[in-house]
Design a protein around this motif. Structure first.
Motif, short mmCIF file in Angstrom:
data_model
loop_
_atom_site.label_atom_id
_atom_site.label_comp_id
_atom_site.label_asym_id
_atom_site.label_seq_id
_atom_site.Cartn_x
_atom_site.Cartn_y
_atom_site.Cartn_z
N ASP A 144 -20.74 -11.89 16.50
CA ASP A 144 -21.47 -10.72 17.01
C ASP A 144 -20.62 -9.95 18.02
N GLY A 145 -19.36 -9.73 17.67
CA GLY A 145 -18.45 -9.04 18.56
C GLY A 145 -18.79 -7.58 18.72
N THR A 146 -18.50 -7.03 19.90
CA THR A 146 -18.63 -5.60 20.19
C THR A 146 -17.48 -5.18 21.09
N GLY A 147 -17.16 -3.90 21.04
CA GLY A 147 -16.10 -3.38 21.90
C GLY A 147 -14.73 -3.68 21.36
N LEU A 148 -14.20 -4.84 21.71
CA LEU A 148 -12.83 -5.17 21.31
C LEU A 148 -12.64 -6.67 21.23
N SER A 149 -11.67 -7.08 20.45
CA SER A 149 -11.21 -8.47 20.39
C SER A 149 -9.85 -8.49 19.70
N ARG A 150 -9.10 -9.54 19.98
CA ARG A 150 -7.86 -9.80 19.25
C ARG A 150 -8.06 -11.09 18.47
N LEU A 151 -7.77 -11.05 17.17
CA LEU A 151 -7.91 -12.21 16.30
C LEU A 151 -6.54 -12.77 15.98
N ASP A 152 -6.37 -14.07 16.20
CA ASP A 152 -5.07 -14.73 16.00
C ASP A 152 -5.12 -15.64 14.79
N PHE A 153 -4.06 -15.59 13.99
CA PHE A 153 -3.99 -16.36 12.75
C PHE A 153 -2.67 -17.10 12.64
N PHE A 154 -2.68 -18.16 11.84
CA PHE A 154 -1.47 -18.84 11.41
C PHE A 154 -1.23 -18.48 9.95
N LEU A 155 0.02 -18.21 9.61
CA LEU A 155 0.42 -17.94 8.24
C LEU A 155 1.42 -19.02 7.86
N ARG A 156 0.94 -20.03 7.11
CA ARG A 156 1.78 -21.18 6.81
C ARG A 156 3.02 -20.76 6.05
N LYS A 157 4.16 -21.28 6.47
CA LYS A 157 5.45 -20.80 5.96
C LYS A 157 5.71 -21.18 4.51
N VAL B 197 -22.90 -11.25 25.93
CA VAL B 197 -22.99 -12.61 26.43
C VAL B 197 -22.69 -13.63 25.33
N LEU B 198 -23.33 -13.47 24.19
CA LEU B 198 -23.18 -14.45 23.10
C LEU B 198 -21.75 -14.50 22.59
N ALA B 199 -21.20 -13.36 22.20
CA ALA B 199 -19.85 -13.34 21.64
C ALA B 199 -18.83 -13.83 22.66
N SER B 200 -19.03 -13.47 23.93
CA SER B 200 -18.09 -13.92 24.96
C SER B 200 -18.12 -15.44 25.11
N ALA B 201 -19.32 -16.00 25.16
CA ALA B 201 -19.45 -17.45 25.33
C ALA B 201 -18.89 -18.21 24.14
N VAL B 202 -19.22 -17.76 22.93
CA VAL B 202 -18.73 -18.42 21.72
C VAL B 202 -17.22 -18.28 21.60
N GLY C 199 -15.49 -14.91 33.45
CA GLY C 199 -15.16 -13.52 33.14
C GLY C 199 -15.20 -13.21 31.67
N GLU C 200 -14.56 -14.08 30.91
CA GLU C 200 -14.48 -13.88 29.46
C GLU C 200 -15.48 -14.79 28.73
N ASP C 201 -16.26 -15.53 29.50
CA ASP C 201 -17.12 -16.56 28.92
C ASP C 201 -18.60 -16.21 28.89
N GLY C 202 -18.95 -14.97 29.21
CA GLY C 202 -20.34 -14.54 29.18
C GLY C 202 -21.00 -14.50 30.54
N THR C 203 -20.36 -15.04 31.58
CA THR C 203 -20.99 -15.08 32.89
C THR C 203 -21.09 -13.70 33.53
N ILE C 204 -19.98 -12.97 33.61
CA ILE C 204 -20.03 -11.62 34.20
C ILE C 204 -20.84 -10.70 33.30
N GLN C 205 -20.79 -10.94 31.99
CA GLN C 205 -21.58 -10.13 31.07
C GLN C 205 -23.08 -10.32 31.32
N GLY C 206 -23.49 -11.56 31.61
CA GLY C 206 -24.89 -11.82 31.91
C GLY C 206 -25.32 -11.13 33.20
N LEU C 207 -24.45 -11.15 34.21
CA LEU C 207 -24.74 -10.46 35.46
C LEU C 207 -24.96 -8.97 35.23
N LEU C 208 -24.10 -8.36 34.44
CA LEU C 208 -24.20 -6.93 34.17
C LEU C 208 -25.42 -6.60 33.31
#
Length: 370
Positions: free
Chosen positions: A296-309, A132-137, A111-120
């Motif tokens: 090569d993101g499109t649409g939406l994404s959430r980016l997660d980071f660590f902020l060293r204390k 497909v690319l951004a989802s798989a990566v 679903g999030e890995d490019g498979t459903i994106q390839g089908l569509l």
């Protein structure tokens, strides 16, 4: 013919995040403006069986109502028949498709890995989110980290190996992990999300057990160093010119932000905006845009980071190309704080999907020799 935009919601799926997907679908059905959209649900069971029900006339009352359990698949029928059958019926009636755009609310594998994106893509149907690319990566943590390294983004130390490599020489990998990373460390399946299969290992025995658990979910495992850090997140929205939201911080109710803390107990605190300096916030938002464009993101994404204390050094953790939309989800809350409410966010995602699809229709996919 209705002037409404016909949106196909695809959710569920063969994934360890099946239940998360159902909760996302439930939340989205409650947010769509049904005066503007006609919403057609498509549910995929844990066994890959596709089911569909009538177009929604109101918010779904529960996640269970979206599974259409009384509509068991007919023996011998093709698994995708509910989806493509609807497409064929629409074509027979003179419509170009059963839906104008698909919103794949699928998390994790298939679903999030490019498979459903390839089908569509093959069906030439517009869809929300990464290609497909951004989802798989984005799904494969090893490939994601290699792309981020090429972009020069700061990351924690990590090692990775496949099941066959581990079985062939686990002594080598144990030694490599202990020398280069040490304890404690985090062990993860390379291709999964929502913290499923992730463990914190404090010694060799726990490391071996954590690797065994991770291999239950994927053939490839990644081990990362522990960083004593705050966890901060940024929501990104857009195609060619993406925008970043305010920065938010997660304060987990558990030792780390695992599945229970994310989706079950509801006790983890979300501090939005994060209590950091404007300069630090700008740096994190800039890194989020760089990472988004790198895959090569499109649409939406959430980016997660660590902020060293101890020194506020920033490390990128990962990108999530289909973040959750549950009541506990950070992505819509970050945009709400940034001045974009849930319903407007859905409008933007549909618009971006249709825009990207229209742009691709101008490409040439054949070449005729003179």
């Amino acid at each position: 013919m209705s002037d409404k935009i016909r949106v196909g919601l695809i959710y569920g799926g063969k994934s360890g995040e099946h239940e998360v997907s159902l909760q996302t679908a439930l939340a989205v059905t409650k947010a769509f403006d049904l005066n503007k959209y006609e919403v057609q649900p498509f549910y995929i069971t844990k066994h890959g069986e596709w089911r569909t029900g009538p177009a929604l006339t109101g918010p779904a009352p529960s996640a269970a109502a979206l599974t259409f359990a009384d509509q068991a698949q007919q023996e011998g029928s093709f698994a995708l028949q509910p989806f493509f059958g609807t497409v064929q019926e629409a074509a027979a009636e003179g419509n170009k498709a059963a839906v104008d755009v698909v919103f794949p609310l699928l998390h994790g594998t298939f679903g999030e890995d490019g498979t459903i994106q390839g089908l569509l893509e093959m069906a030439n149907i517009p869809y929300v989110g990464a290609g497909v690319l951004a989802s798989a990566v984005g799904m494969d943590k090893v490939m994601m980290k290699k792309v981020f390294a090429q972009e020069g983004l700061p990351q924690c130390v990590f090692r990775h190996f496949t099941r066959s490599q581990w079985e062939k020489d686990n002594a080598y990998f144990l030694m490599e992990i202990e020398i280069s990373i040490g304890y404690p460390c985090f062990v993860k399946p390379a291709n999964l999300g929502s913290s499923v299969g992730i463990s914190k290992a404090r010694n060799r025995d726990e490391l071996i057990e954590a690797i065994r658990l991770a291999f239950q979910y994927d053939r490839k495992v990644i081990v990362e160093e522990f960083i004593n850090a705050r966890e901060v997140e940024v929501a990104v929205l857009g195609n060619e010119e993406p925008q970043a939201s305010v920065v938010g911080e997660i304060v987990s109710s558990n030792e780390f932000y695992d599945y229970k803390a994310k989706y079950i107990d509801g006790k983890s605190a979300m501090i939005i905006p994060a209590e950091i300096s404007p300069e630090l916030s700008d740096q994190i938002r800039d890194l989020a845009i760089r990472a988004y464009l790198a895959v090569d993101g499109t649409g939406l994404s959430r980016l997660d980071f660590f902020l060293r204390k101890d020194d506020n050094k920033i490390f990128i953790n990962e990108i999530n190309t289909m973040p959750g939309f549950t009541p506990f989800s950070m992505y819509p809350l970050l945009w709400q704080e940034s001045g974009k409410p849930y319903r407007e966010l859905l409008d933007d995602l549909i618009r971006l999907a249709l825009q990207r699809h229209a742009d691709k229709q101008g490409l040439v996919y054949s070449f005729d020799l003179p």
